[in-house]
Every structure is written in C-alpha cells, then in structure tokens.
Motif scaffolding. Structure first.
Motif, mmCIF file in Angstrom:
data_model
loop_
_atom_site.group_PDB
_atom_site.id
_atom_site.type_symbol
_atom_site.label_atom_id
_atom_site.label_comp_id
_atom_site.label_asym_id
_atom_site.label_seq_id
_atom_site.Cartn_x
_atom_site.Cartn_y
_atom_site.Cartn_z
ATOM 1 N N HIS A 193 -14.088 25.073 -30.546
ATOM 2 C CA HIS A 193 -14.224 25.052 -29.085
ATOM 3 C C HIS A 193 -15.453 25.816 -28.613
ATOM 4 N N ASP A 194 -15.859 26.835 -29.365
ATOM 5 C CA ASP A 194 -17.089 27.580 -29.089
ATOM 6 C C ASP A 194 -17.097 28.263 -27.719
ATOM 7 N N THR A 195 -15.907 28.550 -27.172
ATOM 8 C CA THR A 195 -15.843 29.289 -25.905
ATOM 9 C C THR A 195 -14.996 30.544 -26.048
ATOM 10 N N THR A 196 -13.875 30.417 -26.742
ATOM 11 C CA THR A 196 -12.903 31.501 -26.876
ATOM 12 C C THR A 196 -12.886 32.006 -28.309
ATOM 13 N N ILE A 197 -12.787 33.324 -28.483
ATOM 14 C CA ILE A 197 -12.671 33.889 -29.824
ATOM 15 C C ILE A 197 -11.421 34.757 -29.926
ATOM 16 N N ALA A 198 -10.957 34.942 -31.154
ATOM 17 C CA ALA A 198 -9.827 35.829 -31.441
ATOM 18 C C ALA A 198 -10.346 37.006 -32.254
ATOM 19 N N VAL A 199 -9.985 38.210 -31.828
ATOM 20 C CA VAL A 199 -10.456 39.436 -32.464
ATOM 21 C C VAL A 199 -9.271 40.385 -32.596
ATOM 22 N N ALA A 200 -9.316 41.260 -33.600
ATOM 23 C CA ALA A 200 -8.251 42.253 -33.782
ATOM 24 C C ALA A 200 -8.840 43.662 -33.695
ATOM 25 N N ALA A 201 -7.974 44.619 -33.434
ATOM 26 C CA ALA A 201 -8.393 46.019 -33.357
ATOM 27 C C ALA A 201 -7.215 46.900 -33.758
ATOM 28 N N HIS A 202 -7.518 48.128 -34.118
ATOM 29 C CA HIS A 202 -6.438 49.104 -34.321
ATOM 30 C C HIS A 202 -6.898 50.462 -33.834
ATOM 31 N N PRO A 203 -5.953 51.293 -33.381
ATOM 32 C CA PRO A 203 -6.314 52.550 -32.722
ATOM 33 C C PRO A 203 -6.386 53.762 -33.633
ATOM 34 N N GLY A 204 -6.269 53.551 -34.960
ATOM 35 C CA GLY A 204 -6.145 54.710 -35.832
ATOM 36 C C GLY A 204 -4.786 55.346 -35.627
ATOM 37 N N VAL A 205 -4.742 56.650 -35.641
ATOM 38 C CA VAL A 205 -3.497 57.368 -35.372
ATOM 39 C C VAL A 205 -3.660 58.062 -34.022
ATOM 40 N N ALA A 243 -13.656 45.420 -28.989
ATOM 41 C CA ALA A 243 -13.333 44.047 -29.387
ATOM 42 C C ALA A 243 -13.312 43.113 -28.184
ATOM 43 N N ALA A 244 -12.914 43.652 -27.029
ATOM 44 C CA ALA A 244 -12.771 42.835 -25.824
ATOM 45 C C ALA A 244 -14.071 42.632 -25.066
ATOM 46 N N THR A 245 -15.030 43.568 -25.193
ATOM 47 C CA THR A 245 -16.178 43.533 -24.279
ATOM 48 C C THR A 245 -17.548 43.593 -24.924
ATOM 49 N N ASP A 246 -17.666 44.068 -26.147
ATOM 50 C CA ASP A 246 -18.986 44.201 -26.777
ATOM 51 C C ASP A 246 -19.588 42.805 -26.971
ATOM 52 N N PRO A 247 -20.777 42.536 -26.408
ATOM 53 C CA PRO A 247 -21.380 41.205 -26.541
ATOM 54 C C PRO A 247 -21.670 40.815 -27.992
ATOM 55 N N ALA A 248 -21.753 41.792 -28.897
ATOM 56 C CA ALA A 248 -22.093 41.502 -30.284
ATOM 57 C C ALA A 248 -20.890 41.083 -31.124
ATOM 58 N N VAL A 249 -19.694 41.192 -30.550
ATOM 59 C CA VAL A 249 -18.478 40.873 -31.311
ATOM 60 C C VAL A 249 -18.428 39.385 -31.656
ATOM 61 N N VAL A 250 -17.963 39.093 -32.881
ATOM 62 C CA VAL A 250 -17.830 37.725 -33.379
ATOM 63 C C VAL A 250 -16.354 37.461 -33.659
ATOM 64 N N GLY A 251 -15.923 36.228 -33.437
ATOM 65 C CA GLY A 251 -14.537 35.871 -33.682
ATOM 66 C C GLY A 251 -14.111 36.165 -35.102
ATOM 67 N N GLY A 252 -12.859 36.647 -35.250
ATOM 68 C CA GLY A 252 -12.319 36.970 -36.562
ATOM 69 C C GLY A 252 -12.641 38.358 -37.047
ATOM 70 N N GLN A 253 -13.332 39.154 -36.228
ATOM 71 C CA GLN A 253 -13.638 40.528 -36.630
ATOM 72 C C GLN A 253 -12.464 41.458 -36.331
ATOM 73 N N TYR A 254 -12.571 42.660 -36.878
ATOM 74 C CA TYR A 254 -11.499 43.665 -36.783
ATOM 75 C C TYR A 254 -12.162 45.015 -36.550
ATOM 76 N N TYR A 255 -11.753 45.718 -35.503
ATOM 77 C CA TYR A 255 -12.371 46.992 -35.133
ATOM 78 C C TYR A 255 -11.366 48.133 -35.211
ATOM 79 N N GLY A 256 -11.850 49.283 -35.670
ATOM 80 C CA GLY A 256 -11.017 50.475 -35.766
ATOM 81 C C GLY A 256 -11.882 51.723 -35.777
ATOM 82 N N PRO A 257 -11.271 52.899 -35.808
ATOM 83 C CA PRO A 257 -12.027 54.143 -35.817
ATOM 84 C C PRO A 257 -12.876 54.296 -37.083
ATOM 85 N N ARG A 258 -14.011 54.952 -36.944
ATOM 86 C CA ARG A 258 -14.937 55.061 -38.068
ATOM 87 C C ARG A 258 -14.718 56.288 -38.935
#
Length: 298
Positions: A193-205, A243-258
């Motif tokens: 569809h090239d409009t909507t992406i799905a991304v995951a994230a986790h908050p650490g502890v 994951a929700a707002t960074d313009p560089a995010v790509v679908g299927g990525q996963y974000y968490g604390p570094r």
C-alpha cells in the motif's frame, strides 16, 4: 544535534489524529501528552472513563476520551464504531495498553487475560480501524512490546489460554512475543500500500502501574532495585514516540532504550528475538487471531 532522541525531536503533529490505548496512566499518558503538546488531535482510549477524563484534564491540547475495554470484543466493536464515525482519517494508532503478571483470569470472551488484552484486543482494534489509516500517507500502527518477549516466551498453540498450567511470566512473554509477530506480519501486508507502516517499540523497564501485579516476593525486590534499573514513564514513552513520529522510521522496525540490556536510556533501533521473526509461526498466529476475534483485515 545530540544523538539522544528526546521529545524535542517530535515533529509538528498539527492536523494528525492519534489514538492511544491505555492512555490514562503511565506510558500511555506520557505518549498522549507529548503528542497533544505537539499539536495532534489525541483520543485517549481507556477502560475507565472517569480516570480518562481526569488524565485528559492534565493535558494541554486537543484531547478526547473514548471508552475501550480491550478484554471485551463487544467493547472493542463499540469503540471502533464510535471512532470510525468521529474520525474519517486516522494517522496514528498506538497499541499501548497492557496487563502484566496477573493471577490467571479470563476476558469477557474466555481468553487468558494477558493474551486476550495485550494481543487479541489490539489485533481486533487494528483490524476494525485499519481502513481509516490506509488512505493516509505517513500513517502508522505502533504496537508496544517488551523485553519480556524473550523471557520463557513462545506461542503455545497447544494451550494458548493457559488452561492446563498457568505461569504468569511465561504468559506475559507469550503476549509480548505475539505483539511483535503481529507487527511484522502486519507490515508485510501493508508494504504494497506504501502509505501505512507497522512499527514496534518497548519501554525498557519503566516505573509504572504495571508492576502492581508482580508476585509479592518480586515486588519487594523490585522496590529495592527500582531506582537503579527503572526509568520514569516520560523516558519509557520515548521509544513509542520515536516509532510514531520520527520521519526516518521504516516499517517493521523495533525501537527500545539504548542502555545496557535495553533497560533504560534514550530510544534507538533494536532487535527482537529470532523466534519473533519466524514467518510460519506469525502466519499461524494471525490465522488463529482472526478466528478467535472474528475480525478479518481488509
């Protein structure tokens, strides 16, 4: 510019509609607050309307409250009907709400509470709202998982509802592994569809109300180590917000604390378990989820 991604990096969200589940407290509240402060129209989808209204009153911006009990198919259907009527377009669906480590309970529909709420509830809600996201360029479905997806985690197709032997930590791990598998499988379906992406994230502890269901022994230990191992909800929400707002995010990525062990720190791109990427299990879980919820994706 610092490498630390903070809320100051959230782009202007004016004109965007964001639905955040479990937004009356903790991570969900901070996510809703920061999006609203950047100009988004935010819907706080919560189980307890009164608590939701109290939380909304603490946020500056365009915020409304929607009743949503993810442990009830009837409530999910009703909420989706309301949201579809009020919002012809949706830019962000943030699947944040969750329960962690309760004694064995079942949802209104007979599902084990953690699997039923954390995975099946969000699966159904996403399916019922997806056609409001698909026409919107830059729209995203962000689902919150956990480092717990690695702990004793598998999809127990032989006993998905833990009727025979309930282990609360393993059941939580199953639900969080399911969140990731859902994200990856959804992204494959969205890619054309090239409009909507799905991304995951986790908050650490993060120090939130989720810990209230920990076994007493663990809760005591947690209270001692919390200052060393946890971070405030404002920090825990940053991977979701990135994951929700960074313009560089790509679908299927996963974000968490570094930080070490992804327990705390500023958000970065992280990896999930090998198990979470098993496409055969993802597809089997998808089929079972459609069968259990009665929701088929467009």
């Amino acid at each position: 510019m610092s490498d630390n991604w903070t809320d100051t990096r959230i782009p202007d969200q004016s004109g965007r509609v964001a639905i955040v589940t479990g937004a009356n407290t903790g991570l969900g509240f901070e996510t809703a607050r920061m999006l609203a402060e950047r100009g988004a129209t935010v819907v706080m989808a919560v189980r307890n309307i009164e608590k939701g209204k109290q939380a909304a009153a603490r946020i500056t911006g365009d915020v409304t409250v929607q009743a949503l009990d993810l442990s009830s198919r009837d409530s999910i259907q009703s909420a989706a009907t309301d949201l579809r009527a009020l919002h012809p377009r949706i830019d962000l669906l943030i699947n944040n709400a969750g329960v962690m480590y309760p004694p064995r309970q079942t949802t209104a529909d007979g599902f084990e509470l953690q699997f039923g709420t954390n995975h099946l509830g969000h699966f159904a809600l996403t399916g019922l709202l997806l056609d409001r996201l698909l026409p919107v360029p830059g729209s995203r479905v962000v689902t919150v998982s956990s480092v717990g997806h690695r702990i004793l985690a598998d999809i127990h197709f032989d006993d998905l509802q833990w009727k025979h032997s309930y282990r609360r930590v393993a059941a939580y791990g199953q639900s969080k592994l399911a969140n990731l598998m859902f994200t990856y499988a959804l992204q494959r379906r969205l890619a054309p569809h090239d409009t909507t992406i799905a991304v995951a994230a986790h908050p650490g502890v993060s120090d939130t109300e989720l810990v209230r269901n920990m076994p007493a022994a663990l809760r005591g230990l947690f209270s001692v180590v919390a200052p060393l191992l946890t971070q405030k909800a404002e920090m825990g929400a940053l991977p979701t917000l990135r994951a929700a707002t960074d313009p560089a995010v790509v679908g299927g990525q996963y974000y968490g604390p570094r930080g070490l062990g992804e327990v705390r720190g500023y958000p970065k791109l992280v990896t999930s378990s090998t198990r979470s990427h098993d496409e055969a299990i993802q597809q089997r879980l998808w089929s079972v989820s459609e069968e259990l919820t009665g929701v088929t994706f467009p």
